[in-house]
Design an enzyme around this catalytic site. Sequence first.
Site, PDB file in Angstrom:
ATOM      1  N   GLU A 118       0.722  -1.277   0.016  1.00  0.00           N
ATOM      2  CA  GLU A 118       0.506  -0.305  -0.191  1.00  0.00           C
ATOM      3  C   GLU A 118       0.906   0.884   0.192  1.00  0.00           C
ATOM      4  O   GLU A 118       0.736   2.440  -0.944  1.00  0.00           O
ATOM      5  CB  GLU A 118      -1.041   0.122   1.170  1.00  0.00           C
ATOM      6  CG  GLU A 118      -2.164  -1.131   1.021  1.00  0.00           C
ATOM      7  CD  GLU A 118      -2.778  -1.108   2.270  1.00  0.00           C
ATOM      8  OE1 GLU A 118      -2.273  -1.328   3.113  1.00  0.00           O
ATOM      9  OE2 GLU A 118      -3.708  -0.714   1.845  1.00  0.00           O
ATOM     10  N   GLU A 138      -3.654 -10.027   4.081  1.00  0.00           N
ATOM     11  CA  GLU A 138      -4.989 -10.210   4.359  1.00  0.00           C
ATOM     12  C   GLU A 138      -5.909 -10.645   4.967  1.00  0.00           C
ATOM     13  O   GLU A 138      -6.427 -11.287   5.849  1.00  0.00           O
ATOM     14  CB  GLU A 138      -5.329  -8.252   4.473  1.00  0.00           C
ATOM     15  CG  GLU A 138      -4.827  -6.920   4.374  1.00  0.00           C
ATOM     16  CD  GLU A 138      -3.716  -6.778   3.520  1.00  0.00           C
ATOM     17  OE1 GLU A 138      -3.325  -7.766   2.566  1.00  0.00           O
ATOM     18  OE2 GLU A 138      -2.775  -6.010   3.426  1.00  0.00           O
TER      19      GLU A 138
HETATM   20  C1  1HE Z   1       6.532  -8.566  12.112  1.00  0.00           C
HETATM   21  C2  1HE Z   1       5.794  -8.549  11.253  1.00  0.00           C
HETATM   22  C3  1HE Z   1       4.738  -7.825  10.713  1.00  0.00           C
HETATM   23  C4  1HE Z   1       7.633  -9.399  11.122  1.00  0.00           C
HETATM   24  N1  1HE Z   1       3.713  -7.130  12.328  1.00  0.00           N
HETATM   25  N2  1HE Z   1       6.275  -8.013  13.287  1.00  0.00           N
HETATM   26  N3  1HE Z   1       1.710  -8.797   7.214  1.00  0.00           N
HETATM   27  C5  1HE Z   1       2.498  -9.709   7.268  1.00  0.00           C
HETATM   28  O1  1HE Z   1       1.691 -11.066   7.111  1.00  0.00           O
HETATM   29  C6  1HE Z   1       3.826 -10.670   7.180  1.00  0.00           C
HETATM   30  C7  1HE Z   1       3.881 -10.895   8.181  1.00  0.00           C
HETATM   31  N4  1HE Z   1       5.504 -10.952   8.144  1.00  0.00           N
HETATM   32  C8  1HE Z   1       6.134 -12.219   7.407  1.00  0.00           C
HETATM   33  O2  1HE Z   1       5.637 -12.856   6.837  1.00  0.00           O
HETATM   34  C9  1HE Z   1       7.545 -12.678   7.782  1.00  0.00           C
HETATM   35  O3  1HE Z   1       8.294 -11.727   8.526  1.00  0.00           O
HETATM   36  C10 1HE Z   1       8.331 -12.378   6.059  1.00  0.00           C
HETATM   37  C11 1HE Z   1       8.602 -12.964   4.970  1.00  0.00           C
HETATM   38  C12 1HE Z   1       8.060 -10.353   5.755  1.00  0.00           C
HETATM   39  C13 1HE Z   1      10.068 -12.033   6.304  1.00  0.00           C
HETATM   40  O4  1HE Z   1      10.253 -13.318   7.020  1.00  0.00           O
HETATM   41  P1  1HE Z   1      11.965 -13.129   8.206  1.00  0.00           P
HETATM   42  O5  1HE Z   1      11.850 -14.967   8.134  1.00  0.00           O
HETATM   43  O6  1HE Z   1      12.943 -12.760   6.815  1.00  0.00           O
HETATM   44  O7  1HE Z   1      11.411 -12.660   9.377  1.00  0.00           O
HETATM   45  P2  1HE Z   1      10.770 -13.159  10.500  1.00  0.00           P
HETATM   46  O8  1HE Z   1      11.691 -13.969  11.742  1.00  0.00           O
HETATM   47  O9  1HE Z   1       9.527 -13.437   9.955  1.00  0.00           O
HETATM   48  O10 1HE Z   1      10.388 -11.799  11.387  1.00  0.00           O
HETATM   49  C14 1HE Z   1      11.601 -11.185  11.973  1.00  0.00           C
HETATM   50  C15 1HE Z   1      10.620 -10.506  13.384  1.00  0.00           C
HETATM   51  O11 1HE Z   1      10.067  -9.140  13.179  1.00  0.00           O
HETATM   52  C16 1HE Z   1       9.880 -11.562  13.660  1.00  0.00           C
HETATM   53  O12 1HE Z   1       9.567 -10.568  15.221  1.00  0.00           O
HETATM   54  P3  1HE Z   1      11.099 -11.350  16.166  1.00  0.00           P
HETATM   55  O13 1HE Z   1      10.712 -10.733  17.610  1.00  0.00           O
HETATM   56  O14 1HE Z   1      10.337 -12.117  17.087  1.00  0.00           O
HETATM   57  O15 1HE Z   1      12.466 -11.116  15.988  1.00  0.00           O
HETATM   58  C17 1HE Z   1       8.796 -10.739  13.106  1.00  0.00           C
HETATM   59  O16 1HE Z   1       7.286 -12.020  14.454  1.00  0.00           O
HETATM   60  C18 1HE Z   1       8.755  -9.671  12.945  1.00  0.00           C
HETATM   61  N5  1HE Z   1       7.247  -9.041  11.961  1.00  0.00           N
HETATM   62  N6  1HE Z   1       6.869  -9.124  10.250  1.00  0.00           N
HETATM   63  C19 1HE Z   1       4.988  -7.668  13.063  1.00  0.00           C
HETATM   64  N7  1HE Z   1       3.546  -8.087   9.983  1.00  0.00           N
HETATM   65  C20 1HE Z   1      -3.106  -0.558   6.931  1.00  0.00           C
HETATM   66  S1  1HE Z   1      -3.238  -2.202   7.041  1.00  0.00           S
HETATM   67  C21 1HE Z   1      -2.400  -3.734   6.084  1.00  0.00           C
HETATM   68  C22 1HE Z   1      -2.918  -4.875   6.740  1.00  0.00           C
HETATM   69  C23 1HE Z   1      -1.239  -5.231   6.482  1.00  0.00           C
HETATM   70  O17 1HE Z   1       0.121  -4.592   6.499  1.00  0.00           O
HETATM   71  S2  1HE Z   1      -1.828  -6.935   6.488  1.00  0.00           S
HETATM   72  C24 1HE Z   1       0.264  -7.814   6.171  1.00  0.00           C
HETATM   73  C25 1HE Z   1       1.018  -8.084   7.650  1.00  0.00           C
END
Ligand code: 1HE
Length: 264
Positions: A118, A138
């Site tokens: 977005e 989402e």
């Molecule tokens: C996060 C987020 C997040 C990572 N919110 N903390 N977005 C998603 O559904 C995508 C969610 N994220 C992922 O699928 C993956 O993190 C990735 C593919 C982007 C990257 O994977 P990777 O293996 O490199 O990293 P990771 O181990 O998953 O994440 C590293 C850290 O970032 C980890 O935190 P930690 O404290 O355990 O180290 C994750 O929890 C954190 N992290 N993504 C919070 N999105 C205005 S409305 C919009 C609506 C949306 O955007 S919905 C889509 C949400």
Amino acid sequence: MVSVFDGALPPSVFGEMKDEIAVLRLSRPDKRNALDDTMIAGIEAFFDRLPAEAKAVLIHAQGEHFSAGLDLSELTIRQTPEAIAHSRNWHRVFKLIEFGQVPVVAVMHGAVVGGGLELAASCHVRVAERSVYYALPEGSRGIFVGGGGSVRISRIIGTSRMMEMMMTGRTYDAEQGLGFGLSHYLVEDGTGFDKGLELARRVAANAPMTNFALMHALPRIAESDPDAGFMMEALMSAVASTEPEAQARLEAFLAKRAPKVLRS
Ligand code: 1HE
């Protein structure tokens, strides 16, 4: 050197001037540039503080991914009015990008997901490195887009494709995204920033009134009824072409002092 952005931005958003290009870097790589309220406020502060000499903006991101979208930890236990205000806040800030003072180039790599897509969709020119993939997860998270995606992403890729993308949770790769217009350029990994800067400089060299017309008039003309659109186009065209800057450029071409339009 002291930067106009010093002290004004949170650590997760870095801003600097590169000559007349204002560069914003998403700088929360440990959380994959997940966008929390602080980052959204940082993006707003960056656009609020754009110096007068900024002729274009370049947005890029630190770490392995452009952005993992909304910081999902902010979604827990919220009441409906609060949730509406959260989405409206993103709308307000992303409007500063789309309808701000100067054109914005986005350089994407890795995950461009949810709110990250977005954000990119509110920029005017998008460059993708080959590592890019796009998703709107989402659907699988039980939520809906809230950062203007239903307006901007559907306009770029079509309502049908966006619906399917959200329903099935599929990802699209860099080549596919180029085909749909999610990016305008596809470049090799590690070269996106330089390409983005080159494009931002090219955009910055346009007559300011042309950039104004492209950002503020064109999208509105495209969405108005054709009759009003043609009228608005005539007015905008007259305003732009009678500017001294336009006159000077036209004279330069007629005097054979301006470059020709050649195949690149
Ligand atoms: C996060 C987020 C997040 C990572 N919110 N903390 N977005 C998603 O559904 C995508 C969610 N994220 C992922 O699928 C993956 O993190 C990735 C593919 C982007 C990257 O994977 P990777 O293996 O490199 O990293 P990771 O181990 O998953 O994440 C590293 C850290 O970032 C980890 O935190 P930690 O404290 O355990 O180290 C994750 O929890 C954190 N992290 N993504 C919070 N999105 C205005 S409305 C919009 C609506 C949306 O955007 S919905 C889509 C949400």
